[in-house]
Write a protein that holds these residues in place. Structure first.
Motif, PDB file in Angstrom:
ATOM      1  N   ALA A 115       0.825  -1.204   0.000  1.00  0.00           N
ATOM      2  CA  ALA A 115       0.000   0.000   0.000  1.00  0.00           C
ATOM      3  C   ALA A 115       0.862   1.258   0.000  1.00  0.00           C
ATOM      4  N   ALA A 116       1.957   1.225   0.751  1.00  0.00           N
ATOM      5  CA  ALA A 116       2.854   2.382   0.797  1.00  0.00           C
ATOM      6  C   ALA A 116       3.563   2.597  -0.532  1.00  0.00           C
ATOM      7  N   ALA A 117       3.915   1.503  -1.196  1.00  0.00           N
ATOM      8  CA  ALA A 117       4.643   1.597  -2.465  1.00  0.00           C
ATOM      9  C   ALA A 117       3.743   1.981  -3.628  1.00  0.00           C
ATOM     10  N   ASP A 118       2.429   1.772  -3.488  1.00  0.00           N
ATOM     11  CA  ASP A 118       1.499   2.052  -4.590  1.00  0.00           C
ATOM     12  C   ASP A 118       0.277   2.790  -4.036  1.00  0.00           C
ATOM     13  N   PRO A 119       0.424   4.054  -3.695  1.00  0.00           N
ATOM     14  CA  PRO A 119      -0.681   4.797  -3.081  1.00  0.00           C
ATOM     15  C   PRO A 119      -1.857   5.049  -4.014  1.00  0.00           C
ATOM     16  N   ASP A 120      -1.683   4.816  -5.316  1.00  0.00           N
ATOM     17  CA  ASP A 120      -2.768   5.030  -6.270  1.00  0.00           C
ATOM     18  C   ASP A 120      -3.648   3.795  -6.443  1.00  0.00           C
ATOM     19  N   THR A 121      -3.387   2.753  -5.663  1.00  0.00           N
ATOM     20  CA  THR A 121      -4.214   1.547  -5.678  1.00  0.00           C
ATOM     21  C   THR A 121      -4.776   1.305  -4.288  1.00  0.00           C
ATOM     22  N   ASP A 122      -6.068   1.065  -4.212  1.00  0.00           N
ATOM     23  CA  ASP A 122      -6.703   0.742  -2.943  1.00  0.00           C
ATOM     24  C   ASP A 122      -6.641  -0.767  -2.704  1.00  0.00           C
ATOM     25  N   ILE A 123      -6.413  -1.157  -1.452  1.00  0.00           N
ATOM     26  CA  ILE A 123      -6.336  -2.572  -1.081  1.00  0.00           C
ATOM     27  C   ILE A 123      -7.417  -2.887  -0.059  1.00  0.00           C
ATOM     28  N   LEU A 124      -8.302  -3.808  -0.429  1.00  0.00           N
ATOM     29  CA  LEU A 124      -9.294  -4.336   0.496  1.00  0.00           C
ATOM     30  C   LEU A 124      -8.766  -5.670   0.990  1.00  0.00           C
ATOM     31  N   ALA A 125      -8.303  -5.700   2.229  1.00  0.00           N
ATOM     32  CA  ALA A 125      -7.599  -6.853   2.786  1.00  0.00           C
ATOM     33  C   ALA A 125      -8.520  -7.621   3.728  1.00  0.00           C
ATOM     34  N   VAL A 126      -8.697  -8.915   3.465  1.00  0.00           N
ATOM     35  CA  VAL A 126      -9.643  -9.742   4.212  1.00  0.00           C
ATOM     36  C   VAL A 126      -8.905 -10.777   5.045  1.00  0.00           C
ATOM     37  N   ASP A 127      -9.305 -10.920   6.294  1.00  0.00           N
ATOM     38  CA  ASP A 127      -8.768 -11.976   7.150  1.00  0.00           C
ATOM     39  C   ASP A 127      -9.715 -12.158   8.334  1.00  0.00           C
ATOM     40  N   VAL A 128      -9.539 -13.260   9.050  1.00  0.00           N
ATOM     41  CA  VAL A 128     -10.351 -13.520  10.247  1.00  0.00           C
ATOM     42  C   VAL A 128      -9.492 -13.517  11.508  1.00  0.00           C
ATOM     43  N   HIS A 129      -8.203 -13.207  11.351  1.00  0.00           N
ATOM     44  CA  HIS A 129      -7.258 -13.258  12.468  1.00  0.00           C
ATOM     45  C   HIS A 129      -7.240 -11.895  13.152  1.00  0.00           C
ATOM     46  N   THR A 130      -7.823 -11.813  14.341  1.00  0.00           N
ATOM     47  CA  THR A 130      -7.983 -10.533  15.024  1.00  0.00           C
ATOM     48  C   THR A 130      -6.664  -9.802  15.278  1.00  0.00           C
ATOM     49  N   PRO A 131      -5.610 -10.466  15.776  1.00  0.00           N
ATOM     50  CA  PRO A 131      -4.349  -9.742  15.957  1.00  0.00           C
ATOM     51  C   PRO A 131      -3.832  -9.144  14.642  1.00  0.00           C
TER      52      PRO A 131
END
Length: 280
Positions: A115-131
């Motif tokens: 995300a830092a390297a490509d600020p012109d792309t949005d990332i929707l990140a999915v996981d079930v791991h609370t930490p």
């Protein structure tokens, strides 16, 4: 900007045991009390969808003070519970940039670096791991990454029930659970049925990028993706791809490479549907 995104120093819990910092101080919740009142829900989709074999196994592990604080402060701003209700990606991110879906981000370090390297792309990140959810929110906040949103729950429900057709510009599945035992292979995420669903949500030209250090699973991924009519291999030789520069080398991956593990990347393109003669 440095080459890596480091986890910021976590705030320390207050003396006496503040319930806002579970995991660092023992706290007994009353019956029915949510773990994070302002954070992700324990079961966002509830029982509204059919039971089926899932490709993931929720893990219970300690949530640090910094992760808990991030979940409480930032979930309402950057979090999404996968509850089956349709979501408007432009509204979710507040812009109209391309959106890439990442399924399974672990502790989020690689996601934050991308995300830092490509600020012109949005990332929707999915996981079930609370930490991991808390850690990625913490990283995004610390480094000012406005192009990251963290989704909690089942990615299949997100794809099938919540995202519109042709809404995604890419799909990333890095080091999914290989389910190595033969009787568990049906739990693997990369299957023809999953690709059928993903194809409906990916724009033509979108890239599906998978990576795994489990060679039998890599071979299955290659076979399934190659056979699917909606995807084509970006490699002219039809094989695996070298790790692209935009995918960071994680600590877990580096440890595996030191042990002699082979990591395989697959880069497939969503092809344009062709209208058959006589079709309407």
């Amino acid at each position: 900007m440095s080459d890596s995104v480091n986890t910021p120093e976590a705030p320390q819990p207050s003396p006496g045991g503040d319930h806002r910092y579970p995991g660092s101080v023992r706290h007994t919740r009353a019956k029915g009390e949510p773990r994070f009142p302002d954070g992700p829900k324990a079961d966002p989709a509830g029982s509204h969808f059919e039971r089926r074999i899932r490709s993931f196994q929720p893990r219970r592990s300690r949530v640090t003070a910094g992760q808990a604080d991030a979940l409480q402060r930032l979930w309402s701003k950057w979090g999404l519970d996968i509850d089956g209700h349709p979501v408007d990606l432009r509204e979710l991110f507040g812009d109209d940039r391309p959106v890439v879906l990442e399924i399974g981000f672990g502790m989020g370090e690689a996601t934050a670096q991308m995300a830092a390297a490509d600020p012109d792309t949005d990332i929707l990140a999915v996981d079930v791991h609370t930490p991991g959810q808390g850690n990625l929110l913490n990283l995004a906040d610390h480094h000012g990454l406005s192009n990251v949103r963290v989704a909690n729950g089942d990615a299949i429900i997100l794809l099938r029930e919540m995202l519109p057709a042709d809404s995604l510009d890419g799909l990333r599945v890095y080091f999914p659970d290989p389910w190595p035992k033969k009787r568990h292979h049906k739990r693997r995420l990369i299957q023809p049925e999953f690709l059928d669903l993903a194809a409906t949500r990916l724009k033509p030209g979108a890239i599906v990028h998978c990576a795994t250090d489990w060679e039998p699973y890599a071979e299955q991924m290659l076979e399934v993706l190659t056979a699917h009519p909606d995807f084509e291999n970006t490699r002219p030789d039809g094989g695996f791809a070298p790790r692209p520069g935009f995918r960071p080398l994680t600590r877990f991956e580096g440890q595996g490479l030191d042990k002699g593990h082979v990591v395989n990347d697959l880069l497939f393109r969503r092809v344009q549907h062709r209208v058959r003669p006589g079709a309407r």
